[in-house]
Design an enzyme around this catalytic site. Sequence first.
Site, PDB file in Angstrom:
ATOM      1  N   GLN A  75       6.176   3.090  -5.395  1.00 46.91           N
ATOM      2  CA  GLN A  75       5.856   3.848  -3.862  1.00 46.91           C
ATOM      3  C   GLN A  75       5.625   5.126  -5.586  1.00 46.91           C
ATOM      4  OE1 GLN A  75       4.171   4.926  -1.195  1.00 46.91           O
ATOM      5  NE2 GLN A  75       4.376   2.302  -0.770  1.00 46.91           N
ATOM      6  N   HIS A  87      -2.250  -1.036  -6.584  1.00 46.05           N
ATOM      7  CA  HIS A  87      -2.854  -0.805  -5.652  1.00 46.05           C
ATOM      8  C   HIS A  87      -2.630   0.790  -4.888  1.00 46.05           C
ATOM      9  CE1 HIS A  87      -1.230  -2.349  -1.557  1.00 46.05           C
ATOM     10  NE2 HIS A  87      -0.708  -3.237  -3.009  1.00 46.05           N
ATOM     11  N   THR A 131      -2.158 -18.180 -16.406  1.00 50.64           N
ATOM     12  CA  THR A 131      -2.954 -17.678 -16.714  1.00 50.64           C
ATOM     13  C   THR A 131      -3.320 -15.962 -16.299  1.00 50.64           C
ATOM     14  OG1 THR A 131      -5.184 -19.661 -17.224  1.00 50.64           O
ATOM     15  CG2 THR A 131      -5.971 -17.429 -17.493  1.00 50.64           C
ATOM     16  N   CYS A 155       5.527  -4.505  11.627  1.00 49.07           N
ATOM     17  CA  CYS A 155       4.711  -4.916  12.999  1.00 49.07           C
ATOM     18  C   CYS A 155       5.346  -6.600  13.085  1.00 49.07           C
ATOM     19  CB  CYS A 155       3.234  -4.573  13.125  1.00 49.07           C
ATOM     20  SG  CYS A 155       2.609  -4.444  15.514  1.00 49.07           S
TER      21      CYS A 155
HETATM   22  C1  LIG Z   1       8.462   0.159  -2.159  1.00 40.89           C
HETATM   23  C2  LIG Z   1       6.952  -0.831  -1.550  1.00 40.89           C
HETATM   24  N1  LIG Z   1       6.917  -2.633  -2.393  1.00 40.89           N
HETATM   25  C3  LIG Z   1       7.147  -3.189  -2.647  1.00 40.89           C
HETATM   26  C4  LIG Z   1       5.083  -3.377  -1.965  1.00 40.89           C
HETATM   27  C5  LIG Z   1       4.575  -4.572  -2.032  1.00 40.89           C
HETATM   28  O1  LIG Z   1       3.463  -4.629  -3.457  1.00 40.89           O
HETATM   29  P1  LIG Z   1       2.531  -5.629  -3.162  1.00 40.89           P
HETATM   30  O2  LIG Z   1       1.221  -5.042  -1.892  1.00 40.89           O
HETATM   31  O3  LIG Z   1       1.304  -5.037  -4.877  1.00 40.89           O
HETATM   32  O4  LIG Z   1       2.849  -6.881  -3.399  1.00 40.89           O
HETATM   33  C6  LIG Z   1       4.870  -1.690  -1.394  1.00 40.89           C
HETATM   34  C7  LIG Z   1       3.637  -1.578  -0.680  1.00 40.89           C
HETATM   35  O5  LIG Z   1       3.794  -1.948   0.716  1.00 40.89           O
HETATM   36  C8  LIG Z   1       5.867  -0.931  -1.150  1.00 40.89           C
HETATM   37  O6  LIG Z   1       5.219   0.311  -0.517  1.00 40.89           O
END
Ligand SMILES: Cc1ncc(COP(=O)(O)O)c(C=O)c1O
Length: 387
Positions: free
Chosen positions: A182, A204, A240, A328
Site C-alpha cells: 500500500q 495492481h 517463465t 469476510c
Molecule cells: C498490504 C497488502 N499486502 C498484500 C496484498 C496482496 O497483494 P496481491 O493482491 O498482489 O496478491 C494486498 C492486497 O490487498 C495488500 O493490501
Amino acid sequence: MPYLDHAATTPMRPEAIAAVTTAMAELGNPSSLHGSGRRARRRVEESREQLADALGARPSEVIFTSGGTESDNLAVKGLFWARRAADANRRRIVASPIEHHAVLDTLDWLADHEGAEITWLAVDPTGQVTPDALRSALAEAGDVALVTVMWANNEVGTVQPIRELAAIAHEHAVPFHTDAVQAVGALPVDFAASGVDALTMTGHKLGGPVGAGALLLRRDAVLVPLLHGGGQERDVRSGTLDAPGVVGLAVAAEAAVAAQPDELIRLAALRDRLVDGVRRAVPDVIVNGHPSEHLPGIAHLSFPGCEGDSLLMLLDARGIECSTGSACSAGVAQPSHVLIAMGADPSCARSSLRFSLGHTSTVDDVEAVLDEIRPVVERARRAGQVA
Ligand SMILES: Cc1ncc(COP(=O)(O)O)c(C=O)c1O
C-alpha cells in the site's frame, strides 16, 4: 460511478495498458537464447532497471513475482526456512498483528506446520508498532528468524516507522521484511534508504496489471525458494517470466512514483474534505488510524450502531463503491483483526467503512459520498434497531 476502493485495486494507467498490449503481441521466452528470446530478455531487464530506479534498489535486487501474496509468502517462508537451516534454534518470527492476510496466514501456516513460534508486537490505538515494542521483543528472544512489519496498513492506513524498526532488527542481526504493497506509489519508498532486507510490492495497487509484482531482496539476504524449476530470478523464483506483466508493472511503478509527491498533496486534501464532510453529516463518526502518519488516500471510519456491510450495500445501491476493509470469510462478516489489535471493541470493529482514494479520484467522488452518507447511516441504524 464514484469508485472509492483504490486500496483493493486501482484502474490501470493508460501508459501501462499500452505497454502491456504491445508486449503481449511480441514473441519470446526471456530465457531462450535466440533473437526473440534475447529481445524479450532485454525488455525484462530494462523493466527491472526501471522498477529498481523508481524504488531506490539495484536491478539485481528485483525478484519478479505474481504479486503481493506471492512476495509475502516468499519472503516470510523463505527467510524463515533459510535462517532455521543455518541454526535449528531459530524458530521465532516477530510480527505485527495488523498484517495483511498474505502475511498473517503464512505465519499461521508456519506455526501449524513448521514449528514456528510467533511473537506478536503490540500496536497502539493508532495502529503503530512502537520501536520500544520491537526492542523488547528482540531483547527477550535469542531465537528470532525474522521480523515482518508492514510499511502501511491496508485497512486504516497507518504508516509504521519502518526505517527505525529495520535498524533495531539489524542491531540484533535479524533480517527485516516489510509488506509495502500500500505504500509504494502513495509515499516515498526508497529500498536502500529504508534499510529493510526484503520488500513486497505489487502492480495492481499503483496502476499496473494484476498478477505482476516483485520482492525487492538485498543481495546478501538468503532465502529458500517456494517454487523450484528453471531457476529464473536468482534461483529464488522459478517460472517463465511474464514479460508483458513485468513491462506493465515497471511502467506503472515509474509513473506512480513520479506522480507521488503531487498526488500525496492532492489526495490528502480530498481525504480531508471527505473526513470533514462526514463529520459534519454524522457527528459521532469515529476516524480510525493515526492522526498524521497515515496513507494520504485512506479514510477508515466507524459509524456506531451500523453494520459496515449494510452501509456498504446501501452505498453500492446508490452507485458508490467502497469497502468495509475487513475480511469476510464464508460470507460471515468478521470484526477487523486490525481494529481489534488497536483495541477497538468488536461492535465498533464491525461498523466500519474504508474509503480509499487513488490516481483517478476526483472532488465529485468525495461529494457523492457526502451527499449520501447521512441518509445511508440513518437507514443502517434503523435496520440495526429492527434486527
Ligand atoms: C498490504 C497488502 N499486502 C498484500 C496484498 C496482496 O497483494 P496481491 O493482491 O498482489 O496478491 C494486498 C492486497 O490487498 C495488500 O493490501
